[in-house]
Design a protein around this motif. Structure first.
Motif, PDB file in Angstrom:
ATOM      1  N   LEU A  39       0.825  -1.214   0.000  1.00  0.00           N
ATOM      2  CA  LEU A  39       0.000   0.000   0.000  1.00  0.00           C
ATOM      3  C   LEU A  39       0.856   1.259   0.000  1.00  0.00           C
ATOM      4  O   LEU A  39       0.467   2.280  -0.581  1.00  0.00           O
ATOM      5  CB  LEU A  39      -0.958  -0.007   1.182  1.00  0.00           C
ATOM      6  CG  LEU A  39      -2.401  -0.445   0.879  1.00  0.00           C
ATOM      7  CD1 LEU A  39      -3.095   0.578  -0.018  1.00  0.00           C
ATOM      8  CD2 LEU A  39      -2.460  -1.832   0.251  1.00  0.00           C
ATOM      9  N   ILE A  40       2.020   1.223   0.664  1.00  0.00           N
ATOM     10  CA  ILE A  40       2.925   2.371   0.606  1.00  0.00           C
ATOM     11  C   ILE A  40       3.294   2.658  -0.851  1.00  0.00           C
ATOM     12  O   ILE A  40       3.304   3.817  -1.298  1.00  0.00           O
ATOM     13  CB  ILE A  40       4.196   2.107   1.435  1.00  0.00           C
ATOM     14  CG1 ILE A  40       3.855   1.897   2.912  1.00  0.00           C
ATOM     15  CG2 ILE A  40       5.189   3.267   1.283  1.00  0.00           C
ATOM     16  CD1 ILE A  40       5.059   1.480   3.760  1.00  0.00           C
ATOM     17  N   ALA A  41       3.587   1.595  -1.598  1.00  0.00           N
ATOM     18  CA  ALA A  41       3.981   1.750  -3.000  1.00  0.00           C
ATOM     19  C   ALA A  41       2.829   2.269  -3.853  1.00  0.00           C
ATOM     20  O   ALA A  41       2.978   3.253  -4.590  1.00  0.00           O
ATOM     21  CB  ALA A  41       4.474   0.403  -3.548  1.00  0.00           C
ATOM     22  N   GLU A  42       1.666   1.622  -3.749  1.00  0.00           N
ATOM     23  CA  GLU A  42       0.537   2.021  -4.603  1.00  0.00           C
ATOM     24  C   GLU A  42       0.096   3.453  -4.329  1.00  0.00           C
ATOM     25  O   GLU A  42      -0.106   4.249  -5.254  1.00  0.00           O
ATOM     26  CB  GLU A  42      -0.649   1.081  -4.394  1.00  0.00           C
ATOM     27  CG  GLU A  42      -1.854   1.465  -5.240  1.00  0.00           C
ATOM     28  CD  GLU A  42      -3.103   0.674  -4.917  1.00  0.00           C
ATOM     29  OE1 GLU A  42      -4.142   1.299  -4.630  1.00  0.00           O
ATOM     30  OE2 GLU A  42      -3.038  -0.566  -4.937  1.00  0.00           O
ATOM     31  N   VAL A  75       2.653   6.247  -5.438  1.00  0.00           N
ATOM     32  CA  VAL A  75       2.643   6.490  -6.882  1.00  0.00           C
ATOM     33  C   VAL A  75       1.432   7.327  -7.284  1.00  0.00           C
ATOM     34  O   VAL A  75       1.550   8.335  -7.977  1.00  0.00           O
ATOM     35  CB  VAL A  75       2.661   5.161  -7.662  1.00  0.00           C
ATOM     36  CG1 VAL A  75       2.357   5.390  -9.140  1.00  0.00           C
ATOM     37  CG2 VAL A  75       4.014   4.477  -7.508  1.00  0.00           C
ATOM     38  N   SER A  76       0.254   6.897  -6.854  1.00  0.00           N
ATOM     39  CA  SER A  76      -0.968   7.574  -7.306  1.00  0.00           C
ATOM     40  C   SER A  76      -1.099   8.987  -6.744  1.00  0.00           C
ATOM     41  O   SER A  76      -1.549   9.898  -7.434  1.00  0.00           O
ATOM     42  CB  SER A  76      -2.196   6.742  -6.938  1.00  0.00           C
ATOM     43  OG  SER A  76      -2.289   6.550  -5.537  1.00  0.00           O
ATOM     44  N   ASN A  77      -0.670   9.199  -5.499  1.00  0.00           N
ATOM     45  CA  ASN A  77      -0.833  10.516  -4.887  1.00  0.00           C
ATOM     46  C   ASN A  77       0.125  11.556  -5.439  1.00  0.00           C
ATOM     47  O   ASN A  77      -0.205  12.746  -5.513  1.00  0.00           O
ATOM     48  CB  ASN A  77      -0.642  10.426  -3.364  1.00  0.00           C
ATOM     49  CG  ASN A  77      -1.858   9.856  -2.677  1.00  0.00           C
ATOM     50  OD1 ASN A  77      -2.847   9.536  -3.322  1.00  0.00           O
ATOM     51  ND2 ASN A  77      -1.786   9.710  -1.379  1.00  0.00           N
ATOM     52  N   LEU A  78       1.326  11.136  -5.795  1.00  0.00           N
ATOM     53  CA  LEU A  78       2.332  12.081  -6.273  1.00  0.00           C
ATOM     54  C   LEU A  78       2.439  12.086  -7.792  1.00  0.00           C
ATOM     55  O   LEU A  78       3.255  12.825  -8.352  1.00  0.00           O
ATOM     56  CB  LEU A  78       3.691  11.742  -5.645  1.00  0.00           C
ATOM     57  CG  LEU A  78       3.740  11.879  -4.113  1.00  0.00           C
ATOM     58  CD1 LEU A  78       5.080  11.403  -3.574  1.00  0.00           C
ATOM     59  CD2 LEU A  78       3.472  13.313  -3.677  1.00  0.00           C
ATOM     60  N   VAL A 134       2.557   6.874   3.348  1.00  0.00           N
ATOM     61  CA  VAL A 134       2.898   7.673   2.173  1.00  0.00           C
ATOM     62  C   VAL A 134       3.501   9.010   2.608  1.00  0.00           C
ATOM     63  O   VAL A 134       4.245   9.639   1.859  1.00  0.00           O
ATOM     64  CB  VAL A 134       1.651   7.883   1.287  1.00  0.00           C
ATOM     65  CG1 VAL A 134       0.644   8.789   1.966  1.00  0.00           C
ATOM     66  CG2 VAL A 134       2.059   8.472  -0.069  1.00  0.00           C
ATOM     67  N   VAL A 135       3.219   9.425   3.850  1.00  0.00           N
ATOM     68  CA  VAL A 135       3.798  10.664   4.352  1.00  0.00           C
ATOM     69  C   VAL A 135       5.322  10.566   4.402  1.00  0.00           C
ATOM     70  O   VAL A 135       6.025  11.577   4.286  1.00  0.00           O
ATOM     71  CB  VAL A 135       3.217  11.009   5.747  1.00  0.00           C
ATOM     72  CG1 VAL A 135       3.713  10.034   6.812  1.00  0.00           C
ATOM     73  CG2 VAL A 135       3.536  12.450   6.126  1.00  0.00           C
ATOM     74  N   VAL A 136       5.858   9.367   4.549  1.00  0.00           N
ATOM     75  CA  VAL A 136       7.316   9.178   4.518  1.00  0.00           C
ATOM     76  C   VAL A 136       7.854   9.550   3.142  1.00  0.00           C
ATOM     77  O   VAL A 136       8.890  10.217   3.017  1.00  0.00           O
ATOM     78  CB  VAL A 136       7.687   7.724   4.872  1.00  0.00           C
ATOM     79  CG1 VAL A 136       9.183   7.493   4.706  1.00  0.00           C
ATOM     80  CG2 VAL A 136       7.246   7.391   6.298  1.00  0.00           C
ATOM     81  N   GLN A 137       7.135   9.125   2.093  1.00  0.00           N
ATOM     82  CA  GLN A 137       7.566   9.488   0.749  1.00  0.00           C
ATOM     83  C   GLN A 137       7.440  10.993   0.544  1.00  0.00           C
ATOM     84  O   GLN A 137       8.272  11.599  -0.146  1.00  0.00           O
ATOM     85  CB  GLN A 137       6.758   8.732  -0.311  1.00  0.00           C
ATOM     86  CG  GLN A 137       7.293   8.976  -1.723  1.00  0.00           C
ATOM     87  CD  GLN A 137       6.695   8.059  -2.757  1.00  0.00           C
ATOM     88  OE1 GLN A 137       5.950   7.137  -2.422  1.00  0.00           O
ATOM     89  NE2 GLN A 137       7.012   8.293  -4.022  1.00  0.00           N
ATOM     90  N   ALA A 167      10.319   1.410  -5.166  1.00  0.00           N
ATOM     91  CA  ALA A 167      11.081   0.284  -5.711  1.00  0.00           C
ATOM     92  C   ALA A 167      11.454  -0.707  -4.608  1.00  0.00           C
ATOM     93  O   ALA A 167      11.391  -1.927  -4.806  1.00  0.00           O
ATOM     94  CB  ALA A 167      12.332   0.795  -6.421  1.00  0.00           C
ATOM     95  N   ALA A 168      11.821  -0.191  -3.437  1.00  0.00           N
ATOM     96  CA  ALA A 168      12.167  -1.065  -2.314  1.00  0.00           C
ATOM     97  C   ALA A 168      10.958  -1.879  -1.863  1.00  0.00           C
ATOM     98  O   ALA A 168      11.088  -3.061  -1.501  1.00  0.00           O
ATOM     99  CB  ALA A 168      12.712  -0.235  -1.157  1.00  0.00           C
ATOM    100  N   CYS A 169       9.784  -1.285  -1.891  1.00  0.00           N
ATOM    101  CA  CYS A 169       8.561  -2.000  -1.508  1.00  0.00           C
ATOM    102  C   CYS A 169       8.298  -3.188  -2.433  1.00  0.00           C
ATOM    103  O   CYS A 169       7.835  -4.245  -1.999  1.00  0.00           O
ATOM    104  CB  CYS A 169       7.363  -1.053  -1.527  1.00  0.00           C
ATOM    105  SG  CYS A 169       7.399   0.248  -0.276  1.00  0.00           S
ATOM    106  N   GLU A 170       8.593  -3.009  -3.732  1.00  0.00           N
ATOM    107  CA  GLU A 170       8.351  -4.090  -4.694  1.00  0.00           C
ATOM    108  C   GLU A 170       9.205  -5.315  -4.362  1.00  0.00           C
ATOM    109  O   GLU A 170       8.799  -6.453  -4.610  1.00  0.00           O
ATOM    110  CB  GLU A 170       8.669  -3.626  -6.130  1.00  0.00           C
ATOM    111  CG  GLU A 170       8.167  -2.251  -6.518  1.00  0.00           C
ATOM    112  CD  GLU A 170       6.653  -2.103  -6.551  1.00  0.00           C
ATOM    113  OE1 GLU A 170       5.946  -3.088  -6.263  1.00  0.00           O
ATOM    114  OE2 GLU A 170       6.179  -0.994  -6.857  1.00  0.00           O
TER     115      GLU A 170
END
Length: 435
Positions: free
Chosen positions: A262-265, A268-271, A389-392, A409-412
């Protein structure tokens, strides 16, 4: 999420050993998946809009989405208890009502306008979605043959992706297309009057959403949904003593897999809109960028239909591994390239992300037997990973927006680890299905 299910329109009728047919129920549930996907992705057009209205940093912008996903953590256990108390069908109606109340709350938030009231309204919407998720995901997973669960849930999730695909067009037209910030060049500074007018542009979209949710709640209330049966009820206390969720590696490692995915998805979508709008990437306005967001979510929809078909003949963990490798490759391109190469790499990750959530979910509850309900609750709670996602956002503020996608990429890589090893069941119990 399997051979008795169509991969083109709606879930085809499926029946159990007793001849009970669940096609109509699955079709109706597909509409719920569509609506919560639609509402969730409106946020992707709302966030760059609010960033301009309230003059927010990337950290503050992603904090809005963090509040949304914190609701999953806070509301999951109360949602499970509510389902146990009032039943599956009534809980769906309550969930839709809560979502409608939150959508209506966006109207005063826009009139004031207020960043705080906006956060509260979005938290309420997300709490309603959590209730739907806790009920609907395990229902779809156990409604047919256990071996087709991943294919079936991927199929119904494809209708979730249909909602996420159409939402950017809806939000781009009714929010970004009707606001100064959405149609201005990147870097344009708005006057106070322009910000006030922009804030009020969200009233009509959320009024429409609230009306649809209320209508859907009425339909659900009048629809004869079949009982979830004994398959998803908690094990009796004496029987429960002989089983432990911690004995099931696929669940124990599946919870962080959902959390990390979920961090990855969400990152990507928010930013996405802010990223492709940059002069060195796509050099687009926010309204123009929202049309490309349509392609990102469209890729997820296509990927889920293709994944549902592929899993008829291939093990779901193998399909998940291929998707994780593809997602890692394109995210490295997005984090290091420039121009259209970076933009299209980010767009294409939707295709690889498509099957991840439903496949991890069904692999996570595989072999849980009478513990399926409890395991499902933990997996839904893990959706709170989107809050990180706030970390990103923090990485984007301090090291650059493009560099922040290295986190994705790390999440994948963790998803790849789960597909190759972590998803293998240990101490598997007999699979359950609805009676």
């Amino acid at each position: 999420m399997a051979s008795p299910i169509s991969t083109t329109t709606a879930p085809a009728p499926e029946s159990d050993a007793s001849g009970t047919r669940y096609g109509p129920a699955l079709t109706l549930l597909a509409s719920l998946f569509f609506m919560w996907g639609f509402i969730t992705v409106i946020n992707n057009t709302l966030l760059p809009h609010l960033r301009s209205v309230f003059d927010l940093s990337y950290t503050q912008t992603t904090m809005i989405e963090s509040v949304w996903f914190i609701a999953y953590f806070v509301a999951s256990i109360p949602a499970a208890k509510l389902i146990e108390r009032i039943g599956y069908k009534r809980s769906l109606v309550v969930g839709l009502g809560v979502m409608a109340a939150g959508a209506l709350g966006m109207i005063p938030a826009a009139r004031i306008p207020s960043y705080t009231v906006t956060l509260i309204a979005l938290f309420i919407i997300a709490s309603g979605i959590t209730l739907l998720q806790v009920a609907a995901n395990p229902y779809v997973a156990v409604v047919g043959r256990p071996e087709t669960a991943s294919s079936r849930l991927n199929l119904v999730q494809a209708f979730n992706s249909l909602g996420t695909t159409l939402a950017p067009l809806f939000g781009g037209y009714l929010i970004l297309g009707r606001s100064t910030s959405g149609t201005a060049e990147a870097g344009t500074v708005l006057t106070q009057a322009e910000r006030l007018a922009d804030a009020q542009s969200v009233q009509l979209p959320y009024l429409i959403v609230a009306g649809v949710l209320i209508l859907l709640a009425i339909v659900i209330a009048r629809f004869p949904l079949p009982s979830m049966g004994k398959a998803t009820q908690r094990a009796a206390r004496e029987e429960r003593k002989h089983h432990s969720l911690w004995n099931h590696r696929n669940l124990v490692l599946g919870v962080p897999a959902i959390f990390i995915y979920l961090i990855a998805e969400i990152g990507v979508s928010n930013l996405f809109i802010n990223f492709v709008s940059q002069p060195e990437i796509g050099n687009l306005t926010h309204e123009q960028a929202s049309r490309y967001l349509f392609l990102l979510w469209g890729g997820m929809m296509v990927g889920r239909f293709v994944g549902s078909f592929a899993m008829r003949n291939l093990p779901p963990e193998r399909v998940l591994a291929v998707a994780a490798i593809g997602a890692f490759a394109v995210m490295m391109i997005a984090a290091s390239a420039t121009g259209h190469a970076a933009m299209w790499a980010l767009i294409s990750v939707g295709l690889f992300h498509s099957i991840m959530f439903p496949t991890i979910f069904t692999l996570g509850i595989r072999g849980l037997g009478p513990l399926t309900e409890e395991g499902s609750g933990l997996l839904v709670m893990a959706i709170a990973g989107g809050a990180l996602v706030v970390v990103q956002g923090w990485i984007a503020d301090h090291y650059g927006l493009q560099t922040s996608f290295l986190l994705t990429a790390a999440c994948e890589l963790y998803v790849l680890f789960y597909a190759l090893w972590g998803s293998r069941p240990t101490h598997a119990l007999p699979d359950q299905r609805i009676d």
